[in-house]
Design a protein around this motif. Sequence first.
Motif: not given
Length: 1010
Positions: A95-114
């Motif tokens: 979440s960040y002011e002025g941006y759409e909030t995103i919810e993501l489920e953690v999988g087996i990958d330790p690197i998540i770029d958004v």
Amino acid sequence: MKKILSLGKKFVPGCTFLLVLIALNAFAPAHNSPIKSNLNTQIDQDDFITGTVSDLGGPIPGVLITVKNTNISAVTDENGHYTISALPGDILIFSYEGYETIELEVGIDPIIDVELYEAVALEEAVINAGYYQVKDRERTGSISRITAEEIENQPVGNVLAAIQGRMPGVNIIQNSGTPGGGFEVQIRGINSLRREGNYPLYIIDGVPVNASTPSFFGSRALPYAEINPLNSINPNDIESIEVLKDADATAIYGSRGANGVILINTKKAKSDRTNFSFQSSYSISQLGKKMKMMNTDQYIEMRKYAFQNDGISEYPANAFDLNGAWNSDRYTNWQDQILGKTAAGLNLQFTLSGGKDKTHYLLSGSHNEQQTVFSNKFLYKYNNLVGNFSHKSDDSRLELNVSGLFSAQQNDIINGDLTNSALTLSPNAPKLYDENHNLNWENNTFENPLAIFESTYDNESIDLNSNLNLRYELFPSFFLKFNGGINYQEFEETVLRPSTMYNPSMGVTPASSSITRGNRRYLSYLLEPQLNYKTTFKNHELDILIGGTFQQSNSSYLGLYASGFETNSLITNLAAANNLSVTNDDLSQYNYAALFGRINYQFRNKYILNLTGRRDGSSRFGPNNRFANFGAVGIAWIFSQENLLKDLSWLSFGKLRGSFGITGNDLIGDYQYLDTYGISSNQYGGNSGLYPSRLYNPDFSWEKTQKTEFAVELGFIKNRLNLFVNRYENKSGNQLVGIPLPGTTGFSSVQANLDATVKNTGWEFVLTAKPISGKSFLWETNFNISFPKNKLVSFPNLEGSTYTNKYVIGQPVTIVKVYNFEGIDPETGLYSFTDYNNDGNLSASDDAQAIRNLGIRYTGGWSNQFSYRNWKLSFLFQFVKQLQWNYNNIMKMPGTFYNQPVEVLNVWSASNPKGQYMPYSTGMNPEISQRHLMFMNSTAAISDASFIRLKNIQINYQIPLKQSEMRINVFVQGQNLLTFTDYFGLDPEFRLGGYLPPLKTYAFGFQLTF
């Protein structure tokens, strides 16, 4: 211009319709999957997830990442990197002011770029309403807002210039192109019959500041002798500006918010990482438009005809332009010579910010300087230091915010304005400097306009604004708050008049040189304790705020005059003067106290009631009316939440809201109700005497404004298209004016409340859209337009008062009464005017009965922002429909010793019966002189001053540095670049003839961040 305005009438609704079509046909969601995963990597780092959060422009610092339903959180650093402890199956919330909030489920990958995308509506944006904050979707009042992104796009010294054309209902006019001057700000029209009674309330980080700094000696250089308080703030230090307009938004400020409230919020740290940025920009400013004046041949011919028409066959000795004293073949474009300099500007700024966990800080320093177009030897400069510190306790029950602003300004300019000289000086006048670069007086035939360079006006000021804001949770949902601050200003101004400003042939010596100096000190402190209770139960939300305000302001002023020096080199040393006198020694105090409260109730997040009230006390009123009550009620219905509408795919958001309330006004200066005495300049027996200067009026009371508003806010197609419509009505009565008295009383007037009523009504429309919102390309557009109307509803005994020549019941208070110009009498060749009295006496004031409204018919702006990879482009068009005084209002009589615009060549004669100007004259004929004076104050001196202006444009490029934590942005900016108008004069927006209008500016620079 008529064609342009005709196109404009089609352009405004046409653009609106076009945007709707684009939205309906092209607003398909363009979001790609926000996850960029590396499936070949397994978790082997103790269950930590890392990655980068970015948008179209690059990494985003300060993004909050939380593990859903836990207390685990992290914040991205300056490069958008984050690390957080999470397990497969956990939900990460970005979440960040002025941006759409995103919810993501953690999988087996330790690197998540958004990749985040900007929010397409302001529903979740938090608006600063002064004493409280509210989500934009839940507000019941009228509040306009601009952010740092829009402010930083403009090369301006005062942030008010950045607001022009961006906010509906907010009319801002820059008073002068001379740096360091003032601004005229009107929020939803003119409420008071006094100019100073229409000032808005300025609040910087919670601390109110004076609406203007009065200058006692600067009126020749600065219109109205005013300096705006926001000159002390670097626009790049501002995070956002909110303008509160209706009763619901302003009533909690009571009397101080009667004319609207402008809230300025400085920037604060957003990241735990230590960040440093440096920005530098260089600008050049020039006169935006030059009038086409007569050349030497045209001017000489005009002058010859003038003498011929007056029956003068031999040129007098002082006609230097004709009798051979001056070269009749010489030609100089004095606008180029006097106003044609390029005014360079420089801005340097550094910012250091950072923190850890719940403690953050920001420190910013800047240096700004600006030259003038008159001469590069004069300079306006200021240095700023801004600091912010915030802290939260480990249990988050205590919040502390401290901010401070320090500014040191110095403005060294000439003691006057050369604009008139540049337009009226004869084109064959001598050079301004001789071969030795001394002022040229051409054998005493020439009043050199640059002699004013020797008479300087200088002001220096120190401003300090400091704020402390505390919030402590005493019990669950029960908060103790405190807001306090200090505003200090020291302002010193000096006028130097050395003997060198006079023609040497006059024999003026340093014994006649003089200096005038004034010093003003102002100290104000504010204390505001508050209690806040918030609770939620079932479908109900309740927010109660109770508080008090105590403000005390102390002001002192010391004025000195000294003359008679042995040498001009000692002119700044008062001790070296032979004559020294104290012209002013004043001390005043203003006390203000209030109790205020707010109750906000919400039911099912769609029915909202907001009640505000305030009881004010002011030392500016007599004991009989020192206190008054003000309040407002605001309601809102988010009808898009109703079951019948919530599932409509094309309607994203819909809200109806309205408000009603009463606010007050005490902007009258101190001690106006008292019987006061002045010190006589005459002495008796060596002692100064006193004389009565004002009558006592214990019933002197508040101006009051009743405000009503209705509005609708709509969002379509996932809020990619938004429409806001406001209708308002303000009635202001109990006017604070000087009521005229008979001369037999010994006083010309008495301060009292006049039972006159001024009404302002209007419509405001705002349309925002995102026609294109893709991964690589983004287009946002914003269009606003306002239709203000003003009317004097009542004024008892107007006909018998001294205001009868200024106001008319049923007409706006911005009208002027002038002579009705009927053209040129074909028999006499003289200007002809309507004789309303039929008495043949056109010099009588009763004949000046033609009414013209100099107010604005409609105004607005159209802005666009484009983003493509590392490129950003933005521009703003401002437009105004209005009547205004034109050049005829300040024109010297054609034929006299002054140059004229080429339009004056269209002179009446037997062979040119349709000529616009009567035959030239040297001014020796009283009848012709009288007709010209009437012409200057007639309908011929008022014309269409409508315009469309490219107000601002910026191109920004971020240099890609993938292997470095450094970011470099380069930019090119422009201000007041193009103006489309048919106006007869230098500038259609500028209202004051004889002063330099706002300038056209180009700027380029860079910002380095690491």
